[in-house]
Design a protein around this motif. Structure first.
Motif, PDB file in Angstrom:
ATOM      1  N   LYS A  71       0.845  -1.185   0.000  1.00 36.32           N
ATOM      2  CA  LYS A  71       0.000   0.000   0.000  1.00 36.32           C
ATOM      3  C   LYS A  71       0.880   1.234   0.000  1.00 36.32           C
ATOM      4  N   ILE A  72       0.246   2.392  -0.162  1.00 35.21           N
ATOM      5  CA  ILE A  72       0.956   3.666  -0.135  1.00 35.21           C
ATOM      6  C   ILE A  72       0.066   4.687   0.563  1.00 35.21           C
ATOM      7  N   ASP A  73       0.673   5.582   1.325  1.00 32.89           N
ATOM      8  CA  ASP A  73      -0.032   6.728   1.883  1.00 32.89           C
ATOM      9  C   ASP A  73       0.932   7.906   1.911  1.00 32.89           C
ATOM     10  N   GLU A  74       0.549   8.990   2.544  1.00 30.90           N
ATOM     11  CA  GLU A  74       1.385  10.197   2.551  1.00 30.90           C
ATOM     12  C   GLU A  74       2.670  10.032   3.368  1.00 30.90           C
ATOM     13  N   ARG A  75       2.790   8.901   4.059  1.00 31.04           N
ATOM     14  CA  ARG A  75       4.007   8.655   4.837  1.00 31.04           C
ATOM     15  C   ARG A  75       5.003   7.772   4.103  1.00 31.04           C
ATOM     16  N   ILE A 177       7.565  -8.831   9.317  1.00 33.01           N
ATOM     17  CA  ILE A 177       7.623  -7.381   9.522  1.00 33.01           C
ATOM     18  C   ILE A 177       7.050  -6.642   8.315  1.00 33.01           C
ATOM     19  N   VAL A 178       6.197  -5.676   8.582  1.00 31.50           N
ATOM     20  CA  VAL A 178       5.760  -4.728   7.550  1.00 31.50           C
ATOM     21  C   VAL A 178       6.654  -3.503   7.670  1.00 31.50           C
ATOM     22  N   TYR A 179       7.227  -3.107   6.552  1.00 33.63           N
ATOM     23  CA  TYR A 179       8.105  -1.932   6.522  1.00 33.63           C
ATOM     24  C   TYR A 179       7.446  -0.801   5.744  1.00 33.63           C
ATOM     25  N   ARG A 180       7.682   0.412   6.210  1.00 32.50           N
ATOM     26  CA  ARG A 180       7.265   1.589   5.464  1.00 32.50           C
ATOM     27  C   ARG A 180       8.523   2.311   4.992  1.00 32.50           C
ATOM     28  N   VAL A 181       8.654   2.481   3.697  1.00 35.83           N
ATOM     29  CA  VAL A 181       9.770   3.250   3.159  1.00 35.83           C
ATOM     30  C   VAL A 181       9.371   4.720   3.164  1.00 35.83           C
ATOM     31  N   GLU A 182      10.022   5.475   4.038  1.00 34.60           N
ATOM     32  CA  GLU A 182       9.746   6.906   4.153  1.00 34.60           C
ATOM     33  C   GLU A 182      10.720   7.647   3.242  1.00 34.60           C
ATOM     34  N   PRO A 183      10.235   8.158   2.112  1.00 32.04           N
ATOM     35  CA  PRO A 183      11.131   8.717   1.103  1.00 32.04           C
ATOM     36  C   PRO A 183      11.580  10.151   1.388  1.00 32.04           C
ATOM     37  N   PHE A 184      12.768  10.449   0.889  1.00 34.96           N
ATOM     38  CA  PHE A 184      13.241  11.832   0.871  1.00 34.96           C
ATOM     39  C   PHE A 184      13.420  12.296  -0.568  1.00 34.96           C
ATOM     40  N   GLU A 185      13.295  11.342  -1.502  1.00 34.80           N
ATOM     41  CA  GLU A 185      13.463  11.683  -2.912  1.00 34.80           C
ATOM     42  C   GLU A 185      12.665  10.708  -3.766  1.00 34.80           C
ATOM     43  N   ILE A 186      11.886  11.243  -4.714  1.00 33.24           N
ATOM     44  CA  ILE A 186      11.113  10.421  -5.643  1.00 33.24           C
ATOM     45  C   ILE A 186      11.248  11.024  -7.042  1.00 33.24           C
TER      46      ILE A 186
END
Length: 216
Positions: A71-75, A177-186
């Motif tokens: 999934k994806i969200d604003e985080r 484990i579920v991981y969330r990749v918190e981006p600084f660059e896309i």
């Protein structure tokens, strides 16, 4: 057989290539990702949720594999893995990662750089219980990425865990484990037949996304 002859003859930059301009890009890269993903899905791109995850091992060598975006969200962007796997151990040692989506039917590519953050136990358990039985059975072997002697050994162990799940349908794997990749660059890449590819990079600065057009 000279494989390089086949490589030279292989086609590139194929697909339904759409115009893309900096002024068309929204302020949030997540909004643009959502728009692109919806279009890819509606277009019929196969497995649009497949992405390459790149990690770094303890010796500093990069490693990569294709897995599924959950999934994806604003985080950020979410995926799951057993912490005992190679990628799980690499993430524990160095959570800096990169993701890559490539939809060749549309000539689109999305590159993500960020940090993988492990989610809480409740999230991990909920995700594991929502996985298919075969996937859960494999996870319960606790043998991902380990050497196997024969395919029969794998089949027998898998069958054992599938039978276990029939009797224990709510069994969980504490290493899931579920991981969330918190981006600084896309970065969003749109290919063009004339090689004037459009590249727009979003960079996060003090909670504000700034975007810029890049040379192809």
């Amino acid at each position: 057989m000279d494989i390089n002859q086949f490589i030279k003859k292989s086609r590139s930059i194929t697909g339904d290539l759409k115009n893309f301009r900096l002024e068309d890009a929204p302020d949030s890269p997540f909004d643009l990702f959502t728009t692109w993903y919806q279009y890819a899905y509606d277009y019929g791109v196969e497995e649009p949720h497949s992405m390459t995850l790149c990690t770094v091992d303890a010796d500093g060598f990069p490693d990569s594999r294709v897995l599924i975006l959950k999934k994806i969200d604003e985080r950020g962007f979410y995926f799951a893995s057993g912490s005992e796997s190679v990628k799980g151990r690499q993430l524990d040692n160095n959570p800096k990662v990169a993701l890559n989506f490539y939809w060749k039917e549309l000539g689109k590519q999305i590159r993500v750089r960020g940090t993988a953050v492990a989610m809480d136990r409740e999230t991990n358990i909920g995700d594991f219980l929502n996985c298919g039985q075969t996937k859960r059975a494999f996870a319960l072997t606790h043998k991902q990425s380990q050497p196997a002697n024969t395919l029969q050994e794998i089949d027998e162990k898998l069958h054992e865990k599938e039978q276990f799940l029939l009797k224990n349908p709510n069994a969980i794997n504490d290493n899931w484990i579920v991981y969330r990749v918190e981006p600084f660059e896309i970065e969003f890449f749109q290919a063009r037949m004339d090689y004037k590819h459009v590249r727009i990079k979003y960079s996060l600065h003090e909670s504000i996304w700034e975007k810029v057009l890049l040379w192809p």
